[in-house]
Scaffold this motif. Structure first.
Motif, PDB file in Angstrom:
ATOM      1  N   HIS A 288      89.581  31.068  40.436  1.00  6.54           N
ATOM      2  CA  HIS A 288      88.388  31.818  40.820  1.00  6.54           C
ATOM      3  C   HIS A 288      88.492  33.215  40.221  1.00  6.54           C
ATOM      4  O   HIS A 288      89.302  34.027  40.658  1.00  6.54           O
ATOM      5  N   PHE A 289      87.691  33.469  39.192  1.00  4.12           N
ATOM      6  CA  PHE A 289      87.712  34.779  38.561  1.00  4.12           C
ATOM      7  C   PHE A 289      86.851  35.732  39.375  1.00  4.12           C
ATOM      8  O   PHE A 289      85.870  35.334  39.990  1.00  4.12           O
ATOM      9  N   ARG A 290      87.201  36.992  39.352  1.00  2.00           N
ATOM     10  CA  ARG A 290      86.505  37.995  40.158  1.00  2.00           C
ATOM     11  C   ARG A 290      85.806  39.012  39.272  1.00  2.00           C
ATOM     12  O   ARG A 290      86.101  39.130  38.092  1.00  2.00           O
ATOM     13  N   ALA A 291      84.928  39.779  39.880  1.00  2.00           N
ATOM     14  CA  ALA A 291      84.247  40.857  39.154  1.00  2.00           C
ATOM     15  C   ALA A 291      85.271  41.848  38.617  1.00  2.00           C
ATOM     16  O   ALA A 291      85.102  42.393  37.528  1.00  2.00           O
ATOM     17  N   GLU A 292      86.354  42.051  39.351  1.00  4.19           N
ATOM     18  CA  GLU A 292      87.400  42.972  38.894  1.00  4.19           C
ATOM     19  C   GLU A 292      88.066  42.473  37.608  1.00  4.19           C
ATOM     20  O   GLU A 292      88.644  43.245  36.853  1.00  4.19           O
ATOM     21  N   ASP A 293      87.992  41.164  37.358  1.00 10.88           N
ATOM     22  CA  ASP A 293      88.548  40.592  36.139  1.00 10.88           C
ATOM     23  C   ASP A 293      87.606  40.790  34.954  1.00 10.88           C
ATOM     24  O   ASP A 293      87.968  40.503  33.818  1.00 10.88           O
ATOM     25  N   GLY A 294      86.385  41.242  35.217  1.00 11.89           N
ATOM     26  CA  GLY A 294      85.384  41.399  34.168  1.00 11.89           C
ATOM     27  C   GLY A 294      84.426  40.228  34.082  1.00 11.89           C
ATOM     28  O   GLY A 294      83.635  40.126  33.152  1.00 11.89           O
ATOM     29  N   VAL A 295      84.472  39.325  35.069  1.00 11.50           N
ATOM     30  CA  VAL A 295      83.602  38.147  35.073  1.00 11.50           C
ATOM     31  C   VAL A 295      82.355  38.429  35.894  1.00 11.50           C
ATOM     32  O   VAL A 295      82.436  38.901  37.027  1.00 11.50           O
ATOM     33  N   ILE A 296      81.203  38.125  35.307  1.00  9.58           N
ATOM     34  CA  ILE A 296      79.934  38.284  36.021  1.00  9.58           C
ATOM     35  C   ILE A 296      79.622  37.027  36.820  1.00  9.58           C
ATOM     36  O   ILE A 296      79.292  37.091  38.001  1.00  9.58           O
ATOM     37  N   SER A 297      79.734  35.848  36.173  1.00 10.88           N
ATOM     38  CA  SER A 297      79.416  34.595  36.854  1.00 10.88           C
ATOM     39  C   SER A 297      79.889  33.414  36.019  1.00 10.88           C
ATOM     40  O   SER A 297      80.029  33.523  34.804  1.00 10.88           O
ATOM     41  N   ARG A 298      80.088  32.279  36.675  1.00  9.11           N
ATOM     42  CA  ARG A 298      80.309  31.030  35.964  1.00  9.11           C
ATOM     43  C   ARG A 298      78.954  30.605  35.406  1.00  9.11           C
ATOM     44  O   ARG A 298      77.928  30.745  36.070  1.00  9.11           O
ATOM     45  N   LEU A 299      78.896  30.106  34.169  1.00 16.51           N
ATOM     46  CA  LEU A 299      77.620  29.832  33.512  1.00 16.51           C
ATOM     47  C   LEU A 299      76.763  28.806  34.245  1.00 16.51           C
ATOM     48  O   LEU A 299      75.542  28.934  34.281  1.00 16.51           O
ATOM     49  N   ASP A 300      77.367  27.792  34.837  1.00 17.97           N
ATOM     50  CA  ASP A 300      76.536  26.799  35.507  1.00 17.97           C
ATOM     51  C   ASP A 300      75.824  27.359  36.738  1.00 17.97           C
ATOM     52  O   ASP A 300      74.868  26.775  37.227  1.00 17.97           O
ATOM     53  N   LYS A 301      76.266  28.505  37.209  1.00 17.11           N
ATOM     54  CA  LYS A 301      75.610  29.149  38.349  1.00 17.11           C
ATOM     55  C   LYS A 301      74.368  29.928  37.929  1.00 17.11           C
ATOM     56  O   LYS A 301      73.523  30.227  38.758  1.00 17.11           O
ATOM     57  N   ILE A 302      74.253  30.264  36.642  1.00 16.38           N
ATOM     58  CA  ILE A 302      73.121  31.092  36.207  1.00 16.38           C
ATOM     59  C   ILE A 302      72.196  30.399  35.202  1.00 16.38           C
ATOM     60  O   ILE A 302      71.110  30.897  34.938  1.00 16.38           O
ATOM     61  N   VAL A 303      72.603  29.251  34.666  1.00 14.78           N
ATOM     62  CA  VAL A 303      71.764  28.507  33.725  1.00 14.78           C
ATOM     63  C   VAL A 303      71.011  27.440  34.511  1.00 14.78           C
ATOM     64  O   VAL A 303      71.604  26.704  35.301  1.00 14.78           O
ATOM     65  N   GLU A 304      69.705  27.367  34.298  1.00 13.74           N
ATOM     66  CA  GLU A 304      68.876  26.367  34.969  1.00 13.74           C
ATOM     67  C   GLU A 304      68.225  25.460  33.936  1.00 13.74           C
ATOM     68  O   GLU A 304      67.916  25.885  32.826  1.00 13.74           O
ATOM     69  N   PHE A 305      67.996  24.206  34.303  1.00 16.62           N
ATOM     70  CA  PHE A 305      67.346  23.229  33.444  1.00 16.62           C
ATOM     71  C   PHE A 305      66.060  22.750  34.099  1.00 16.62           C
ATOM     72  O   PHE A 305      66.002  22.615  35.315  1.00 16.62           O
ATOM     73  N   ARG A 306      65.065  22.463  33.273  1.00 13.52           N
ATOM     74  CA  ARG A 306      63.803  21.941  33.784  1.00 13.52           C
ATOM     75  C   ARG A 306      63.945  20.466  34.127  1.00 13.52           C
ATOM     76  O   ARG A 306      64.804  19.775  33.601  1.00 13.52           O
ATOM     77  N   GLU A 307      63.059  20.001  34.983  1.00 17.51           N
ATOM     78  CA  GLU A 307      63.002  18.578  35.321  1.00 17.51           C
ATOM     79  C   GLU A 307      62.493  17.809  34.096  1.00 17.51           C
ATOM     80  O   GLU A 307      61.805  18.381  33.271  1.00 17.51           O
ATOM     81  N   PRO A 308      62.855  16.556  33.915  1.00 18.12           N
ATOM     82  CA  PRO A 308      63.386  15.687  34.954  1.00 18.12           C
ATOM     83  C   PRO A 308      64.902  15.779  35.126  1.00 18.12           C
ATOM     84  O   PRO A 308      65.435  15.353  36.113  1.00 18.12           O
ATOM     85  N   LEU A 309      65.613  16.355  34.164  1.00 20.43           N
ATOM     86  CA  LEU A 309      67.064  16.392  34.277  1.00 20.43           C
ATOM     87  C   LEU A 309      67.523  17.416  35.301  1.00 20.43           C
ATOM     88  O   LEU A 309      68.414  17.151  36.098  1.00 20.43           O
ATOM     89  N   GLY A 310      66.938  18.595  35.292  1.00 23.80           N
ATOM     90  CA  GLY A 310      67.225  19.608  36.298  1.00 23.80           C
ATOM     91  C   GLY A 310      68.700  19.846  36.531  1.00 23.80           C
ATOM     92  O   GLY A 310      69.483  19.983  35.597  1.00 23.80           O
ATOM     93  N   THR A 311      69.091  19.878  37.789  1.00 26.45           N
ATOM     94  CA  THR A 311      70.482  20.173  38.138  1.00 26.45           C
ATOM     95  C   THR A 311      71.442  19.091  37.673  1.00 26.45           C
ATOM     96  O   THR A 311      72.637  19.343  37.557  1.00 26.45           O
ATOM     97  N   ALA A 312      70.950  17.888  37.413  1.00 25.80           N
ATOM     98  CA  ALA A 312      71.828  16.812  36.933  1.00 25.80           C
ATOM     99  C   ALA A 312      72.444  17.152  35.583  1.00 25.80           C
ATOM    100  O   ALA A 312      73.526  16.681  35.254  1.00 25.80           O
ATOM    101  N   ALA A 313      71.779  17.986  34.788  1.00 28.21           N
ATOM    102  CA  ALA A 313      72.299  18.350  33.463  1.00 28.21           C
ATOM    103  C   ALA A 313      73.678  18.972  33.575  1.00 28.21           C
ATOM    104  O   ALA A 313      74.548  18.742  32.738  1.00 28.21           O
ATOM    105  N   LYS A 314      73.887  19.748  34.606  1.00 26.89           N
ATOM    106  CA  LYS A 314      75.173  20.431  34.765  1.00 26.89           C
ATOM    107  C   LYS A 314      76.312  19.441  34.980  1.00 26.89           C
ATOM    108  O   LYS A 314      77.449  19.707  34.619  1.00 26.89           O
TER     109      LYS A 314
END
Length: 124
Positions: A43-69
């Motif tokens: 688990h990386f932290r903001a103190e490590d210089g990490v903003i976010s894990r990419l799957d938490k901020i990238v979204e996909f449109r339907e029909p695949l949506g969250t399944a893409a991740k």
């Protein structure tokens, strides 16, 4: 996304014989997918210089949506960092993960991938 391999073959046939170009078809029914939340061991932290894990901020449109991740494991092992300095340090220490800077440069282990975002390729 198509329901069957027959649909994928038909799509490839249309591209080959009529339209031209290439495409990738994902064969599955969203109804049969078991979507489970994934959490990395580290688990990386903001103190490590990490903003976010990419799957938490990238979204996909339907029909695949969250399944893409579920089918793009690199998203689950890639992190947006605040700077190239943080990405370089984290990549050296954690070669199994990818670290992406706000300008789209990707650091993983000893590899650095980047370029102009208006060109073809993964940054296009």
């Amino acid at each position: 996304m198509v329901e069957t391999y027959d649909h994928a073959r038909a799509g490839v046939s249309i591209l080959r014989e009529e339209v031209g170009g290439r495409a990738t078809f994902f064969v599955d029914s969203l109804k049969s997918l078991r979507l489970a939340e994934y959490e990395p061991i580290v688990h990386f932290r903001a103190e490590d210089g990490v903003i976010s894990r990419l799957d938490k901020i990238v979204e996909f449109r339907e029909p695949l949506g969250t399944a893409a991740k579920q089918f793009l494991p690199r998203l689950r092992s890639a992190y947006l960092t605040e700077s190239a300095t943080a990405a370089e340090r984290l990549a050296r220490e954690n070669a199994q993960y990818a670290f992406v800077t706000p300008d789209g440069t990707c650091y993983q282990g000893r590899m650095v991938t980047g370029g102009r975002p208006d060109e073809s390729g993964p940054l296009g």
